[in-house]
Design an enzyme around this catalytic site. Structure first.
Site, mmCIF file in Angstrom:
data_model
loop_
_atom_site.group_PDB
_atom_site.id
_atom_site.type_symbol
_atom_site.label_atom_id
_atom_site.label_comp_id
_atom_site.label_asym_id
_atom_site.label_seq_id
_atom_site.Cartn_x
_atom_site.Cartn_y
_atom_site.Cartn_z
ATOM 1 N N ASN A 244 0.676 -1.382 0.019
ATOM 2 C CA ASN A 244 0.137 -0.013 0.017
ATOM 3 C C ASN A 244 0.804 1.152 0.160
ATOM 4 O O ASN A 244 1.715 1.358 0.759
ATOM 5 C CB ASN A 244 -0.946 0.132 1.357
ATOM 6 C CG ASN A 244 -1.872 0.967 1.238
ATOM 7 O OD1 ASN A 244 -1.376 2.270 1.008
ATOM 8 N ND2 ASN A 244 -3.132 0.659 1.279
ATOM 9 N N THR A 333 -8.357 -5.959 -0.665
ATOM 10 C CA THR A 333 -7.102 -6.532 -1.508
ATOM 11 C C THR A 333 -7.334 -7.989 -1.711
ATOM 12 O O THR A 333 -6.976 -8.525 -2.861
ATOM 13 C CB THR A 333 -5.885 -6.037 -0.622
ATOM 14 O OG1 THR A 333 -5.828 -4.547 -0.473
ATOM 15 C CG2 THR A 333 -4.602 -6.419 -1.638
ATOM 16 N N GLY A 334 -7.718 -8.691 -0.667
ATOM 17 C CA GLY A 334 -7.718 -10.198 -0.801
ATOM 18 C C GLY A 334 -8.539 -10.709 -1.721
ATOM 19 O O GLY A 334 -8.352 -11.651 -2.477
ATOM 20 N N HIS A 379 -14.644 -1.762 2.958
ATOM 21 C CA HIS A 379 -14.926 -3.191 2.513
ATOM 22 C C HIS A 379 -16.127 -3.725 3.301
ATOM 23 O O HIS A 379 -16.367 -3.274 4.360
ATOM 24 C CB HIS A 379 -13.737 -3.806 2.505
ATOM 25 C CG HIS A 379 -12.574 -3.437 1.966
ATOM 26 N ND1 HIS A 379 -12.397 -2.796 0.631
ATOM 27 C CD2 HIS A 379 -11.401 -2.864 2.631
ATOM 28 C CE1 HIS A 379 -11.204 -2.380 0.750
ATOM 29 N NE2 HIS A 379 -10.524 -2.378 1.518
HETATM 30 O O1 CDP Z 1 -5.982 -3.493 3.808
HETATM 31 P P1 CDP Z 1 -6.940 -4.638 3.709
HETATM 32 O O2 CDP Z 1 -8.121 -4.572 4.811
HETATM 33 O O3 CDP Z 1 -7.548 -4.938 2.579
HETATM 34 O O4 CDP Z 1 -5.952 -5.980 3.827
HETATM 35 P P2 CDP Z 1 -5.363 -6.733 5.134
HETATM 36 O O5 CDP Z 1 -5.925 -6.513 6.409
HETATM 37 O O6 CDP Z 1 -3.923 -6.326 4.790
HETATM 38 O O7 CDP Z 1 -5.454 -8.379 4.816
HETATM 39 C C1 CDP Z 1 -5.561 -8.797 3.450
HETATM 40 C C2 CDP Z 1 -6.684 -9.335 2.992
HETATM 41 O O8 CDP Z 1 -7.009 -10.343 3.827
HETATM 42 C C3 CDP Z 1 -8.077 -8.603 3.145
HETATM 43 O O9 CDP Z 1 -8.107 -7.710 2.006
HETATM 44 C C4 CDP Z 1 -9.089 -9.420 3.143
HETATM 45 O O10 CDP Z 1 -9.577 -9.986 1.884
HETATM 46 C C5 CDP Z 1 -8.410 -10.722 3.888
HETATM 47 N N1 CDP Z 1 -8.652 -10.585 5.337
HETATM 48 C C6 CDP Z 1 -9.802 -11.613 5.904
HETATM 49 O O11 CDP Z 1 -10.554 -12.075 5.140
HETATM 50 N N2 CDP Z 1 -9.904 -11.749 7.254
HETATM 51 C C7 CDP Z 1 -9.327 -11.123 7.999
HETATM 52 N N3 CDP Z 1 -9.400 -11.284 9.337
HETATM 53 C C8 CDP Z 1 -8.030 -10.249 7.581
HETATM 54 C C9 CDP Z 1 -8.019 -10.102 6.122
#
Ligand code: CDP
Length: 408
Positions: A244, A333-334, A379
């Site tokens: 990011n 992102t995921g 999200h």
């Molecule tokens: O910044 P972002 O919230 O997109 O992502 P992150 O917290 O770095 O985690 C990467 C990805 O993992 C997220 O975009 C979600 O798709 C997934 N994730 C999830 O499904 N469950 C969680 N407890 C944490 C992350």
């Protein structure tokens, strides 16, 4: 007299003709109406997959929940549990309410035990469903060519539209163009098995490291910690890692302004061989720092990882595709990586996706596997997770939510 008779018979004939005309018009209108109704009905008719679960990809959240027997209850906002964060959604087998989608982010507890049960048993890959989805994704988004910004998919002087900041544009300069790869690194490429690793704490104590690393290609999100004490649960390999530009390059590495920040960036990115994907054109504030990072690695001749920029038009197209298929919020992102993986991998395994504050045994769970963290409210990860469950049940991706040892 005879002229009067003549006149009235002519009138009679005219009336008869008029009546016939009205009749013909009415019949034609009726036929037209029926045909139109049928074609509109076809347009709005759900398209079903040829999978055993017969779950409609356009299904709304309640429909989806029903189809999967994950019947969902929304508990009113004023309950104690409602004070918790968005992960609070109740899933039980008795009641269903509509509005689930609307309330999902703020309301009641998920029956995580019930939810996790849907991932028990052996996963069956459905090649036909995968092929259908891949084709649709190819038609909408042309991922292999356009996922990454290249000299081929932009032109000097053209305006790039930001992925998130609607209405904002960036005019492509020759300096930017020169730093981009000539063609897409994914062009014509296909991997047989991929792991997409989310950062959920569901990975902690999962023992999934080896399973993750088994893949031919591993995707990771947001420069997560890998190796060392995390190796057993999250593996050590990566081929593609997102970074990011604002919360990481700008804040953690101090915008690469100080020597200290630059040195740390240099040392850290070497832990992520392959492609380092930076979302430079999601918002305007990300562009300067992303270009600075790209200039920095280019000057230092760092080729591994190769720093590449996400193509915001691809993100917009993918978002629109999933919007039409039930994902109303901005993709996490995921989720975006998972969709991308479907285009370039024959078999996709997901790990670390579990956006709930309880684990499958109903025990409290942190957000990330490496820190407490918290979800970004833009999200709708629980909604995304239901999509993942749908994919899992259709045999499109294998979502791993249980521990990886002992025959799981
Ligand atoms: O910044 P972002 O919230 O997109 O992502 P992150 O917290 O770095 O985690 C990467 C990805 O993992 C997220 O975009 C979600 O798709 C997934 N994730 C999830 O499904 N469950 C969680 N407890 C944490 C992350």
């Amino acid at each position: 007299m005879s002229s009067v008779r003549l006149g009235s018979s002519a009138m009679l004939k005219a009336v008869q003709r008029l009546g016939l005309g009205v009749l013909i018009i009415t019949v034609l209108s009726l036929v037209y109406f029926i045909l139109m109704t049928q074609s509109v009905a076809k347009l709005v008719q759900p398209r079903w997959h040829n999978s055993s679960s017969l779950i409609h990809r356009n299904a709304s959240l309640p429909q989806l929940s029903q189809a999967m027997h994950l019947v969902t209850t929304v508990v009113p906002n004023n309950t104690t549990s409602a004070k918790k964060n968005y992960t609070d959604v109740s899933i039980n087998s008795k009641t269903v309410t509509h509005n689930v989608s609307r309330h999902l982010q703020k309301t009641t507890p998920v029956d995580v035990v019930e939810l996790a049960r849907h991932f028990n048993g052996t996963w069956q890959q459905n090649d036909k469903a995968i092929a259908v989805l891949r084709e649709e994704l190819h038609n909408c988004c042309s991922t292999q060519e356009d996922f990454i910004l290249t000299q081929k998919n932009i032109r000097i002087g053209m305006n790039i539209h930001y992925g998130i900041q609607k209405g904002k544009t960036f005019k492509v300069t020759s300096a930017l163009s020169r730093m981009l790869p000539k063609t897409s690194p994914f062009s014509g490429r296909r991997f047989s098995r991929c792991s997409v690793v989310g950062n959920g704490a569901i990975l902690s104590h999962s023992g999934c490291g080896q399973e993750i690393d088994k893949a031919d290609y591993v995707f990771r999100c947001n420069l997560p910690p890998i190796g060392g004490k995390y190796a057993e649960d999250t593996g050590i390999r990566t081929n593609f890692t997102t970074a990011n530009p604002i919360s990481q390059i700008s804040w953690i590495y101090k915008g690469l302004r100080s020597q200290q920040g630059r040195d740390k960036f240099m040392t850290d990115i070497k832990k992520y061989p392959g492609l380092l994907w930076v979302s430079a054109f999601q918002v305007k504030a990300a562009t300067g720092i992303s270009q600075q990072a790209l200039r920095f690695v280019t000057q230092r001749r760092i080729r591994n990882p190769a720093l590449v920029f996400g193509n915001p038009q691809h993100f917009i197209n993918t978002m629109n595709y999933w919007k039409a298929h039930g994902l109303s919020n901005r993709l996490s992102t995921g989720m975006y990586m998972s969709s991308m993986a479907l285009s370039v991998c024959d078999q996709v395994h997901l790990f670390g996706f579990w956006p709930f504050d309880k684990d499958p045994e109903d025990q409290p769970l942190a957000y990330h596997y490496y820190d407490k963290g918290k979800a970004d409210k833009v999200h709708d990860m629980p909604q995304e997770f239901l999509k993942l469950l749908e994919w899992h049940q259709e045999g499109v991706v294998n979502v791993h939510v249980h521990k990886c040892q002992a025959g799981r």
